[in-house]
Design a protein around this motif. Structure first.
Motif, PDB file in Angstrom:
ATOM      1  N   ILE A 155       0.886  -1.325   0.084  1.00 51.53           N
ATOM      2  CA  ILE A 155      -0.054   0.046  -0.003  1.00 51.53           C
ATOM      3  C   ILE A 155       0.612   1.270   0.147  1.00 51.53           C
ATOM      4  O   ILE A 155       1.884   1.314   0.686  1.00 51.53           O
ATOM      5  N   ILE A 156       0.613   2.216  -1.069  1.00 46.20           N
ATOM      6  CA  ILE A 156       1.181   3.471  -0.645  1.00 46.20           C
ATOM      7  C   ILE A 156       0.018   4.404  -0.483  1.00 46.20           C
ATOM      8  O   ILE A 156      -0.918   4.545  -1.003  1.00 46.20           O
ATOM      9  N   LYS A 157       0.569   5.486   0.410  1.00 46.96           N
ATOM     10  CA  LYS A 157      -0.385   6.517   0.733  1.00 46.96           C
ATOM     11  C   LYS A 157       0.081   7.980   1.077  1.00 46.96           C
ATOM     12  O   LYS A 157       1.329   7.812   1.181  1.00 46.96           O
ATOM     13  N   PRO A 158      -0.308   9.106   1.035  1.00 45.89           N
ATOM     14  CA  PRO A 158       0.050  10.326   1.326  1.00 45.89           C
ATOM     15  C   PRO A 158       0.399  10.347   2.737  1.00 45.89           C
ATOM     16  O   PRO A 158      -0.329   9.766   3.657  1.00 45.89           O
ATOM     17  N   ARG A 159       1.547  10.966   3.016  1.00 46.52           N
ATOM     18  CA  ARG A 159       2.064  11.168   4.415  1.00 46.52           C
ATOM     19  C   ARG A 159       1.038  11.854   5.082  1.00 46.52           C
ATOM     20  O   ARG A 159       0.549  11.643   6.516  1.00 46.52           O
ATOM     21  N   LYS A 160       0.032  12.710   4.529  1.00 43.69           N
ATOM     22  CA  LYS A 160      -0.724  13.529   5.176  1.00 43.69           C
ATOM     23  C   LYS A 160      -1.830  13.572   4.168  1.00 43.69           C
ATOM     24  O   LYS A 160      -1.849  13.762   2.878  1.00 43.69           O
ATOM     25  N   GLY A 161      -3.452  13.403   4.713  1.00 43.18           N
ATOM     26  CA  GLY A 161      -4.375  13.232   3.752  1.00 43.18           C
ATOM     27  C   GLY A 161      -5.559  12.642   4.753  1.00 43.18           C
ATOM     28  O   GLY A 161      -5.568  12.483   5.751  1.00 43.18           O
ATOM     29  N   ILE A 162      -6.754  12.805   3.740  1.00 41.13           N
ATOM     30  CA  ILE A 162      -8.038  12.685   4.611  1.00 41.13           C
ATOM     31  C   ILE A 162      -8.630  11.246   3.910  1.00 41.13           C
ATOM     32  O   ILE A 162      -8.571  11.149   2.799  1.00 41.13           O
ATOM     33  N   GLY A 166      -5.792   8.972  -2.100  1.00 36.75           N
ATOM     34  CA  GLY A 166      -4.571   8.741  -2.610  1.00 36.75           C
ATOM     35  C   GLY A 166      -3.926   7.548  -2.151  1.00 36.75           C
ATOM     36  O   GLY A 166      -2.928   7.184  -2.452  1.00 36.75           O
ATOM     37  N   VAL A 167      -4.748   6.558  -1.451  1.00 42.55           N
ATOM     38  CA  VAL A 167      -4.168   5.343  -0.977  1.00 42.55           C
ATOM     39  C   VAL A 167      -4.385   4.497  -2.297  1.00 42.55           C
ATOM     40  O   VAL A 167      -5.359   4.294  -3.106  1.00 42.55           O
ATOM     41  N   GLN A 168      -3.226   3.658  -2.582  1.00 39.70           N
ATOM     42  CA  GLN A 168      -3.176   2.967  -3.648  1.00 39.70           C
ATOM     43  C   GLN A 168      -2.542   1.470  -3.281  1.00 39.70           C
ATOM     44  O   GLN A 168      -1.716   1.306  -2.713  1.00 39.70           O
ATOM     45  N   LYS A 169      -3.148   0.346  -3.862  1.00 43.59           N
ATOM     46  CA  LYS A 169      -2.760  -0.832  -3.844  1.00 43.59           C
ATOM     47  C   LYS A 169      -1.772  -1.094  -5.071  1.00 43.59           C
ATOM     48  O   LYS A 169      -2.218  -0.995  -6.122  1.00 43.59           O
ATOM     49  N   LYS A 181       6.018   8.892  -9.097  1.00 44.99           N
ATOM     50  CA  LYS A 181       6.173  10.338  -9.481  1.00 44.99           C
ATOM     51  C   LYS A 181       4.681  10.920  -9.598  1.00 44.99           C
ATOM     52  O   LYS A 181       4.520  12.251  -9.196  1.00 44.99           O
ATOM     53  N   ASP A 182       3.871  10.286 -10.507  1.00 42.00           N
ATOM     54  CA  ASP A 182       2.456  11.070 -10.644  1.00 42.00           C
ATOM     55  C   ASP A 182       1.732  10.823  -9.397  1.00 42.00           C
ATOM     56  O   ASP A 182       1.065  12.023  -9.203  1.00 42.00           O
ATOM     57  N   LYS A 186       0.591  14.601  -7.180  1.00 36.43           N
ATOM     58  CA  LYS A 186      -0.783  14.637  -6.941  1.00 36.43           C
ATOM     59  C   LYS A 186      -1.235  14.947  -5.587  1.00 36.43           C
ATOM     60  O   LYS A 186      -1.828  15.873  -5.185  1.00 36.43           O
ATOM     61  N   TYR A 187      -0.521  14.152  -4.618  1.00 30.33           N
ATOM     62  CA  TYR A 187      -0.908  13.772  -3.134  1.00 30.33           C
ATOM     63  C   TYR A 187       0.220  14.488  -2.273  1.00 30.33           C
ATOM     64  O   TYR A 187       0.008  14.754  -1.159  1.00 30.33           O
ATOM     65  N   GLY A 188       1.595  15.096  -3.052  1.00 37.56           N
ATOM     66  CA  GLY A 188       2.441  14.949  -1.983  1.00 37.56           C
ATOM     67  C   GLY A 188       3.623  13.963  -1.537  1.00 37.56           C
ATOM     68  O   GLY A 188       3.352  12.877  -2.040  1.00 37.56           O
ATOM     69  N   GLU A 189       4.280  14.125  -0.410  1.00 36.34           N
ATOM     70  CA  GLU A 189       5.028  13.180   0.105  1.00 36.34           C
ATOM     71  C   GLU A 189       4.287  11.779   0.505  1.00 36.34           C
ATOM     72  O   GLU A 189       3.279  11.869   1.054  1.00 36.34           O
ATOM     73  N   MET A 190       5.101  10.698   0.064  1.00 35.06           N
ATOM     74  CA  MET A 190       4.239   9.471   0.137  1.00 35.06           C
ATOM     75  C   MET A 190       4.946   8.568   1.018  1.00 35.06           C
ATOM     76  O   MET A 190       6.109   8.797   1.403  1.00 35.06           O
ATOM     77  N   LEU A 191       4.312   7.531   1.647  1.00 39.36           N
ATOM     78  CA  LEU A 191       4.916   6.326   2.507  1.00 39.36           C
ATOM     79  C   LEU A 191       4.381   5.149   1.643  1.00 39.36           C
ATOM     80  O   LEU A 191       3.573   5.087   0.976  1.00 39.36           O
TER      81      LEU A 191
END
Length: 394
Positions: A155-162, A166-169, A181-182, A186-191
């Motif tokens: 799972i990757i997701k934005p470090r900050k979000g609601i 932006g959550v993707q499998k 990169k895309d 779109k969503y900023g820093e990711m984890l």
């Protein structure tokens, strides 16, 4: 409830505002609610003494903040309450300035940031041996090594979000490299995070409340049997349960973080290990907080006591088996779920009535709020493009 009649400013218009409006009104307080449109639950409620329209903090945050500071300076309400992510962040970030005019129920911003930055939170959990998925920072340098640290899918997701925005499998390292990169643009820093299968892994949340000494005084545990989108999104049905291990985890986590006020802790059962793991913390009550009121825990009273620096007694006697539904979204779950899901879901989708059944926005004593919610959700979900996107996710 405190005897003094208070003037309360409530900054959010959604369904989580409804039990607050009712409880505060019934206790004799005067509540002004802030909305960004007349087509919403809060504006349709009969309980606020005043409804004011400000710019949307989603679309015009600076305009919202300008209105907020001007209002507080002029009217100085006794207490200002946020029950949404963005309004809680605004109050916390500007706490010292705001407390010149009103009392608030949010922690200091350095603590707030540790909770709302999902990477910092997961790193804290891993250091303190609080069960959570393995989680790492995702950037241009680390992306090449993720194949050795985690097993795909991930799972990757934005470090900050609601919510699930932006959550993707991600199924493979190649897909990760192509998508990163895309998604960052779109969503900023990711984890990047270990994937926990939802099949066989019930999700939970805990509605917790901590006093000014960061001592947890309430923790209402819910299981979340249904979502929309059906593969994982906003819960459409909840049920109160007792689960000592969840309460213990929440106490260790939130008291260790020195949290104050309301926190919504999202958790999932890892079907491979049998361990319930922390996914994230939302710095406010959940949208379905009405279930906690129905179970006997008045979160409005807890907010007032915290703001007025009154002692808060520990609450451990809420009712289990309270079943709360977001009927509009539960119908969407039904339309997009398969027959196995319909057959195995518990409580049953067809359980519409009963002493322990309640609805997030439908209320006999506040009947127009359901209309406001339906109109608001219709704008959000009932158009072809959105429905096709939801269907595509399933």
């Amino acid at each position: 409830m405190t005897v003094k009649r208070l003037n309360v400013l409530l900054l959010d218009q959604g369904r989580q505002s409804l039990p607050f409006l009712k409880a505060l009104n019934k206790a004799g307080h005067r509540v002004t609610i802030v909305c960004n449109t007349k087509i919403c639950e809060g504006f349709f409620s009969r309980y606020p003494v005043k409804r004011i329209i400000w710019p949307s903090y989603f679309k015009d945050r600076s305009g919202f903040e300008e209105k907020l500071f001007s209002y507080l300076k002029k009217f100085q309400p006794d207490i200002t309450i946020a029950v949404g992510d963005i309004t809680a962040e605004i109050l916390s970030r500007n706490k010292k300035r705001i407390e010149q005019y009103t009392s608030v129920t949010v922690p200091e911003y350095d603590i707030f940031e540790k909770v709302t930055d999902k990477l910092l939170l997961m790193q804290y959990c891993m250091r303190e041996n609080i069960p959570c998925p393995l989680t790492y920072d995702l950037n241009e340098k680390s992306i090449s090594s993720m194949g050795s640290k985690l097993t795909f899918p991930v799972i990757i997701k934005p470090r900050k979000g609601i919510g699930a925005i932006g959550v993707q499998k991600i199924e493979s390292h190649e897909e990760l490299t192509e998508s990163y990169k895309d998604l960052k643009d779109k969503y900023g820093e990711m984890l990047i995070q270990e994937y926990i299968p939802q099949e066989g892994g019930m999700q939970y949340q805990a509605e917790a409340f901590l006093d000014n000494e960061s001592c947890m005084k309430a923790c209402v545990v819910l299981k979340k049997p249904r979502f929309f989108p059906v593969t994982g999104g906003t819960s459409t049905a909840n049920e109160t349960i007792f689960e000592d291990e969840i309460v213990k985890t929440c106490r260790n986590l939130l008291e260790g973080l020195k949290w104050k006020g309301a926190a919504d802790v999202d958790m999932i059962l890892n079907p491979e290990t049998g361990i319930i793991q922390v996914l994230e913390i939302n710095p406010r009550v959940t949208a379905g907080i009405k279930i906690a009121f129905k179970a006997g825990v008045d979160f409005a009273e807890l907010h007032l006591k915290l703001a007025m620096e009154q002692p808060i007694e520990y609450i451990n006697n809420y009712k289990s088996g309270i079943y709360s539904r977001n009927l509009f979204m539960d119908i969407l779950w039904y339309l997009f779920s398969n027959q196995k899901m319909k057959r195995e879901t518990s409580p049953s989708f067809y359980k519409f009535f009963g002493r322990n059944v309640t609805y997030q926005t439908i209320s006999v004593d506040d009947p127009l709020t359901g209309i406001g919610f339906f109109l608001n959700m219709s704008r959000k979900y009932l158009n072809i493009r959105n429905l096709m996107e939801k269907l595509g996710q399933n």
